[in-house]
Enzyme design. Structure first.
Site, PDB file in Angstrom:
ATOM      1  N   GLU A 151      52.401  20.494  62.796  1.00 25.42           N
ATOM      2  CA  GLU A 151      53.319  20.764  63.912  1.00 25.42           C
ATOM      3  C   GLU A 151      52.580  20.764  65.241  1.00 25.42           C
ATOM      4  O   GLU A 151      53.142  20.359  66.263  1.00 25.42           O
ATOM      5  CB  GLU A 151      54.012  22.112  63.711  1.00 25.42           C
ATOM      6  CG  GLU A 151      54.929  22.150  62.505  1.00 25.42           C
ATOM      7  CD  GLU A 151      55.527  23.519  62.280  1.00 25.42           C
ATOM      8  OE1 GLU A 151      56.747  23.659  62.492  1.00 25.42           O
ATOM      9  OE2 GLU A 151      54.772  24.446  61.917  1.00 25.42           O
ATOM     10  N   TYR A 197      71.186  23.481  88.110  1.00 25.39           N
ATOM     11  CA  TYR A 197      70.803  23.263  86.715  1.00 25.39           C
ATOM     12  C   TYR A 197      69.624  22.316  86.570  1.00 25.39           C
ATOM     13  O   TYR A 197      68.901  22.375  85.581  1.00 25.39           O
ATOM     14  CB  TYR A 197      71.985  22.833  85.843  1.00 25.39           C
ATOM     15  CG  TYR A 197      72.794  21.671  86.346  1.00 25.39           C
ATOM     16  CD1 TYR A 197      72.358  20.366  86.195  1.00 25.39           C
ATOM     17  CD2 TYR A 197      74.028  21.879  86.944  1.00 25.39           C
ATOM     18  CE1 TYR A 197      73.104  19.293  86.646  1.00 25.39           C
ATOM     19  CE2 TYR A 197      74.796  20.819  87.390  1.00 25.39           C
ATOM     20  CZ  TYR A 197      74.330  19.536  87.246  1.00 25.39           C
ATOM     21  OH  TYR A 197      75.074  18.477  87.693  1.00 25.39           O
ATOM     22  N   GLU A 208      60.232  32.365  68.909  1.00 28.02           N
ATOM     23  CA  GLU A 208      60.576  33.599  69.597  1.00 28.02           C
ATOM     24  C   GLU A 208      59.771  33.736  70.895  1.00 28.02           C
ATOM     25  O   GLU A 208      60.296  34.177  71.923  1.00 28.02           O
ATOM     26  CB  GLU A 208      60.307  34.812  68.693  1.00 28.02           C
ATOM     27  CG  GLU A 208      61.224  34.906  67.501  1.00 28.02           C
ATOM     28  CD  GLU A 208      60.779  34.104  66.272  1.00 28.02           C
ATOM     29  OE1 GLU A 208      61.320  34.339  65.193  1.00 28.02           O
ATOM     30  OE2 GLU A 208      59.887  33.218  66.402  1.00 28.02           O
ATOM     31  N   LYS A 253      64.524  24.030  66.127  1.00 34.07           N
ATOM     32  CA  LYS A 253      63.582  22.992  65.708  1.00 34.07           C
ATOM     33  C   LYS A 253      64.325  22.081  64.734  1.00 34.07           C
ATOM     34  O   LYS A 253      64.870  22.537  63.730  1.00 34.07           O
ATOM     35  CB  LYS A 253      62.370  23.611  65.021  1.00 34.07           C
ATOM     36  CG  LYS A 253      61.351  22.574  64.545  1.00 34.07           C
ATOM     37  CD  LYS A 253      60.193  23.202  63.813  1.00 34.07           C
ATOM     38  CE  LYS A 253      59.340  23.973  64.783  1.00 34.07           C
ATOM     39  NZ  LYS A 253      58.069  24.428  64.192  1.00 34.07           N
TER      40      LYS A 253
END
Length: 126
Positions: free
Chosen positions: A25, A57, A76, A102
Site C-alpha cells: 500500500e 469548494y 482515521e 479505500k
C-alpha cells in the site's frame, strides 16, 4: 421561508494515495474516495452572488488534496487531518461530515471499499 441548514458538498472526489499498513500500500498506493458535507452560512452568498461570501469548494478540494498526499498508516489519521485543516482555514464552518473510503482494500474479501465516516460539530458555533 426560514433557512435552517446550509451545506457545501464535495461528492465522490477520487484520489490515488499511499495510505495503509501493508508494504504494498505504501509502494503501489490505492484509490480512495472522499465525500464531504460542510455546514457553512450560505445566506449572504444566496443574496450577493459573490464567491467571497461562501465556502469556496475549490479551496476545500485543494486542502483535501494536500492532506491526501501525506502518507499515513490509518485512514482515521488522514480523516482527522482533513477535518482539522478545514476547520483551521474556515472558522465559520459549523459542521463537517466526512467519508473516506479505500477502494478494493487488501483484506482478502470481495468488497468494494472500506473506510471511515466522521461527523463533527463546531462547538464554537453551537
Amino acid at each position: 421561508m426560514k433557512l435552517t441548514e446550509e451545506y457545501v458538498i464535495l461528492k465522490d472526489v477520487r484520489f490515488h494515495a499511499f495510505h495503509g499498513v501493508m508494504p504494498q500500500e505504501t509502494k503501489v498506493g490505492a484509490d480512495f474516495i472522499v465525500n464531504l458535507r460542510i455546514g457553512y452560512p450560505l445566506e449572504q452568498a444566496m443574496e450577493s452572488d459573490e464567491v467571497g461570501d461562501t465556502l469556496n469548494y475549490a479551496e476545500v478540494y485543494d486542502l483535501v488534496k494536500q492532506e491526501m498526499k501525506q502518507p499515513s498508516k490509518l485512514l482515521e489519521h488522514v480523516a482527522g487531518r482533513i477535518v482539522q485543516t478545514i476547520g483551521q482555514h474556515f472558522p465559520l464552518v459549523t459542521s463537517i461530515d466526512l467519508t473516506l473510503m479505500k477502494q478494493n482494500p487488501p483484506m482478502g474479501a470481495d468488497v468494494e471499499g472500506a473506510g471511515v465516516e466522521i461527523h463533527l460539530i463546531n462547538d464554537k458555533s453551537v
